[in-house]
Design a protein around this motif. Structure first.
Motif, PDB file in Angstrom:
ATOM      1  N   ASN A 163       0.814  -1.220   0.000  1.00  0.00           N
ATOM      2  CA  ASN A 163       0.000   0.000   0.000  1.00  0.00           C
ATOM      3  C   ASN A 163       0.846   1.268   0.000  1.00  0.00           C
ATOM      4  N   ALA A 164       2.139   1.125   0.287  1.00  0.00           N
ATOM      5  CA  ALA A 164       3.022   2.292   0.342  1.00  0.00           C
ATOM      6  C   ALA A 164       3.625   2.636  -1.017  1.00  0.00           C
ATOM      7  N   ILE A 165       3.197   1.951  -2.072  1.00  0.00           N
ATOM      8  CA  ILE A 165       3.733   2.229  -3.408  1.00  0.00           C
ATOM      9  C   ILE A 165       3.546   3.710  -3.755  1.00  0.00           C
ATOM     10  N   GLN A 166       4.637   4.325  -4.233  1.00  0.00           N
ATOM     11  CA  GLN A 166       4.617   5.739  -4.567  1.00  0.00           C
ATOM     12  C   GLN A 166       4.719   6.014  -6.065  1.00  0.00           C
ATOM     13  N   THR A 167       5.157   5.034  -6.849  1.00  0.00           N
ATOM     14  CA  THR A 167       5.221   5.238  -8.293  1.00  0.00           C
ATOM     15  C   THR A 167       3.845   5.657  -8.790  1.00  0.00           C
ATOM     16  N   SER A 168       3.809   6.709  -9.583  1.00  0.00           N
ATOM     17  CA  SER A 168       2.527   7.276 -10.011  1.00  0.00           C
ATOM     18  C   SER A 168       2.220   6.943 -11.467  1.00  0.00           C
ATOM     19  N   ALA A 169       0.943   6.839 -11.743  1.00  0.00           N
ATOM     20  CA  ALA A 169       0.433   6.645 -13.107  1.00  0.00           C
ATOM     21  C   ALA A 169      -0.598   7.738 -13.349  1.00  0.00           C
ATOM     22  N   THR A 170      -0.195   8.773 -14.064  1.00  0.00           N
ATOM     23  CA  THR A 170      -1.047   9.934 -14.304  1.00  0.00           C
ATOM     24  C   THR A 170      -1.740   9.820 -15.654  1.00  0.00           C
ATOM     25  N   LEU A 171      -3.045   9.979 -15.664  1.00  0.00           N
ATOM     26  CA  LEU A 171      -3.785   9.929 -16.921  1.00  0.00           C
ATOM     27  C   LEU A 171      -3.378  11.078 -17.827  1.00  0.00           C
ATOM     28  N   GLN A 172      -3.147  10.725 -19.091  1.00  0.00           N
ATOM     29  CA  GLN A 172      -2.833  11.749 -20.084  1.00  0.00           C
ATOM     30  C   GLN A 172      -3.318  11.237 -21.438  1.00  0.00           C
ATOM     31  N   GLY A 173      -4.373  11.836 -21.935  1.00  0.00           N
ATOM     32  CA  GLY A 173      -4.938  11.388 -23.208  1.00  0.00           C
ATOM     33  C   GLY A 173      -5.470   9.972 -23.092  1.00  0.00           C
ATOM     34  N   ASP A 174      -5.031   9.106 -24.004  1.00  0.00           N
ATOM     35  CA  ASP A 174      -5.508   7.720 -24.011  1.00  0.00           C
ATOM     36  C   ASP A 174      -4.521   6.778 -23.328  1.00  0.00           C
ATOM     37  N   GLY A 175      -3.758   7.326 -22.376  1.00  0.00           N
ATOM     38  CA  GLY A 175      -2.790   6.478 -21.677  1.00  0.00           C
ATOM     39  C   GLY A 175      -2.382   7.064 -20.346  1.00  0.00           C
ATOM     40  N   TYR A 176      -1.267   6.568 -19.831  1.00  0.00           N
ATOM     41  CA  TYR A 176      -0.766   6.967 -18.521  1.00  0.00           C
ATOM     42  C   TYR A 176       0.712   7.340 -18.639  1.00  0.00           C
ATOM     43  N   ILE A 177       1.148   8.206 -17.757  1.00  0.00           N
ATOM     44  CA  ILE A 177       2.557   8.554 -17.632  1.00  0.00           C
ATOM     45  C   ILE A 177       3.055   8.025 -16.294  1.00  0.00           C
ATOM     46  N   LEU A 178       4.048   7.139 -16.358  1.00  0.00           N
ATOM     47  CA  LEU A 178       4.582   6.525 -15.135  1.00  0.00           C
ATOM     48  C   LEU A 178       5.823   7.267 -14.657  1.00  0.00           C
ATOM     49  N   GLN A 179       5.822   7.551 -13.362  1.00  0.00           N
ATOM     50  CA  GLN A 179       6.955   8.217 -12.716  1.00  0.00           C
ATOM     51  C   GLN A 179       7.252   7.502 -11.405  1.00  0.00           C
ATOM     52  N   GLY A 180       8.509   7.124 -11.210  1.00  0.00           N
ATOM     53  CA  GLY A 180       8.860   6.510  -9.937  1.00  0.00           C
ATOM     54  C   GLY A 180      10.070   5.608 -10.033  1.00  0.00           C
ATOM     55  N   VAL A 181      10.302   4.877  -8.954  1.00  0.00           N
ATOM     56  CA  VAL A 181      11.454   3.976  -8.856  1.00  0.00           C
ATOM     57  C   VAL A 181      10.973   2.617  -8.363  1.00  0.00           C
ATOM     58  N   LYS A 182      11.445   1.571  -9.019  1.00  0.00           N
ATOM     59  CA  LYS A 182      11.209   0.208  -8.564  1.00  0.00           C
ATOM     60  C   LYS A 182      12.541  -0.400  -8.152  1.00  0.00           C
ATOM     61  N   SER A 183      12.522  -1.250  -7.142  1.00  0.00           N
ATOM     62  CA  SER A 183      13.761  -1.848  -6.650  1.00  0.00           C
ATOM     63  C   SER A 183      13.641  -3.363  -6.578  1.00  0.00           C
ATOM     64  N   TRP A 184      14.797  -4.012  -6.515  1.00  0.00           N
ATOM     65  CA  TRP A 184      14.879  -5.471  -6.374  1.00  0.00           C
ATOM     66  C   TRP A 184      14.086  -6.192  -7.468  1.00  0.00           C
ATOM     67  N   VAL A 185      14.254  -5.750  -8.694  1.00  0.00           N
ATOM     68  CA  VAL A 185      13.546  -6.355  -9.823  1.00  0.00           C
ATOM     69  C   VAL A 185      14.405  -7.481 -10.387  1.00  0.00           C
ATOM     70  N   VAL A 186      13.998  -8.716 -10.126  1.00  0.00           N
ATOM     71  CA  VAL A 186      14.710  -9.874 -10.681  1.00  0.00           C
ATOM     72  C   VAL A 186      14.491  -9.896 -12.195  1.00  0.00           C
ATOM     73  N   ASN A 187      15.553 -10.180 -12.940  1.00  0.00           N
ATOM     74  CA  ASN A 187      15.568 -10.134 -14.408  1.00  0.00           C
ATOM     75  C   ASN A 187      15.547  -8.697 -14.923  1.00  0.00           C
ATOM     76  N   GLY A 188      15.906  -7.753 -14.053  1.00  0.00           N
ATOM     77  CA  GLY A 188      15.796  -6.346 -14.411  1.00  0.00           C
ATOM     78  C   GLY A 188      16.470  -5.959 -15.697  1.00  0.00           C
ATOM     79  N   SER A 189      17.676  -6.488 -15.950  1.00  0.00           N
ATOM     80  CA  SER A 189      18.423  -6.066 -17.133  1.00  0.00           C
ATOM     81  C   SER A 189      18.272  -7.005 -18.324  1.00  0.00           C
TER      82      SER A 189
END
Length: 379
Positions: A135-161
């Motif tokens: 519930n503490a997720i801070q990454t934002s998804a802002t509506l813009q036109g027919d889509g979303y703009i994502l802003q934020g940081v994700k950590s500990w992503v396995v297979n990240g690269s």
């Protein structure tokens, strides 16, 4: 009740073991030292239908039952826990989440290429300030036109690269929501790699989302359904990790056995010493109880009767067994167990991650206690 493996499951287990021991185990040291899976390994796994093991045949998957999937994960864990973690994150978290929550177009577009290994998946849920507390997720998804703009940081992503597709969770106007984000989208940056104690073959990275545009069509489910989607994904990952823990526990025991038979002290093999024998006796009991617990949990998954408490038990117990057995087998090796020349050292480092993967031990304990006392306490 008959929990014996059927003829097909026995065949699968043999096939999985042959592949894991021939193609993965010989490279486990290299995977750890080079901090990456050997080139071409995932392609070989895909040829054996291991990357799409649980996917339906219409999406080029093998459509295996959960008992067979756990047999697979146990063999992968026995050969190399890093490899098991990479495949579990791809297949059990990413691919099955698209099968579960995606549209027909999402499934047709992504699942066959994920089964073939052309596209590797990653699950981007955790954030620097949102680990166990989704519930503490801070990454934002802002509506813009027919889509979303994502802003934020994700950590500990396995297979990240190495991922070609990310499932990203962000806070939209209607609540936490899941999105499909292909690699290479403008604004998506692969951040630093975590320098981990173990599981060094996993590419674990931070993701930086700086104005990533996601079409509304690439949203998974409705706005606000993200936590429910993640909650349904977690059991599929937990049981896979528990099965891998069983396999790596067996690998640790085998390493200890080989050393105890070969190592001589005072003219005899240390395997003849009662103190050493007790380590093995206790480990055998714990591994066998874990084997039955994993297979019973997998059967419940197939039956659709598994509960949150069942999952907490198998996740908690599997991590404890793997950690305890690996620790004993390091002790069997004595000073040699502290040397990276022996595989038990890598195993010991790898299994420590099992206490946090798929939810910490403390979360499992809290789940069990809460469910046990449910309805018994009154204000």
């Amino acid at each position: 009740m008959d929990f014996a493996l059927n003829e097909e499951q026995v065949m699968f287990q043999s096939m999985f073991r042959d592949f894991a021991q021939q193609e993965i185990a010989p490279h486990a040291r290299e995977t750890d030292e080079h901090e990456a899976l050997p080139e071409g390994l995932l392609e070989k796994a895909a040829e054996q239908e291991l990357l799409g093991a649980a996917l339906p045949e219409k999406f080029d998957g093998a459509e295996l039952d959960w008992v067979s999937i756990c047999l697979l994960m146990a063999e992968l864990g026995r050969a190399c826990l890093s490899t098991a973690a990479v495949i579990a994150s791809h297949a059990n978290l990413a691919a099955l989440t698209i099968l579960d929550a995606g549209t027909d177009e999402h499934r047709r577009s992504y699942l066959p290429s994920m089964a073939s290994g052309e596209v590797i998946g990653a699950f981007a849920l955790t954030e620097p300030q949102a680990g166990s507390d989704w519930n503490a997720i801070q990454t934002s998804a802002t509506l813009q036109g027919d889509g979303y703009i994502l802003q934020g940081v994700k950590s500990w992503v396995v297979n990240g690269s190495i991922a070609g597709l990310y499932i990203v969770f962000a806070r939209a106007p209607g609540g936490i929501t899941a999105f499909l984000l292909p690699a290479g989208v403008p604004g998506l940056h692969i951040g630093y790699r975590e320098r981990t104690m173990g599981l060094r073959g996993c590419q674990i990275h931070a993701l930086y989302l700086k104005g990533c545009r996601v079409p509304e069509a690439d949203r998974l489910g409705a706005e606000g359904e993200g936590l429910a989607i993640a909650a349904r994904a977690l059991p599929r990952y937990q049981i896979a990790i528990a099965a891998a823990a069983l396999g790596v526990s067996e690998a640790a025991l085998q390493e200890g056995k080989q050393f105890a038979v070969e190592r001589k002290q005072f003219g005899v093999a240390i395997a003849t010493k009662q103190a050493i024998g007790n380590y093995f006796a206790d480990s055998i009991v714990e591994i066998e109880t874990l084997r039955h617990l994993v297979l019973h949990s997998a059967w419940k998954m197939d039956e659709g009767t598994i509960s949150p408490s069942d999952l907490a038990i198998v996740k908690l117990h599997s991590a404890r067994v793997a950690r305890t057995v690996a620790n004993r087998m390091v002790q069997v090796h004595g000073g040699y167990g502290f040397s990276n020349e022996y595989s038990v050292s890598r195993i010991y480092r790898d299994v420590r991650a099992l206490d946090v993967m798929g939810g910490t031990d403390q979360l499992q304990q809290a789940t069990l206690a809460r469910n046990y006392f449910q309805g018994a306490l009154v204000d």
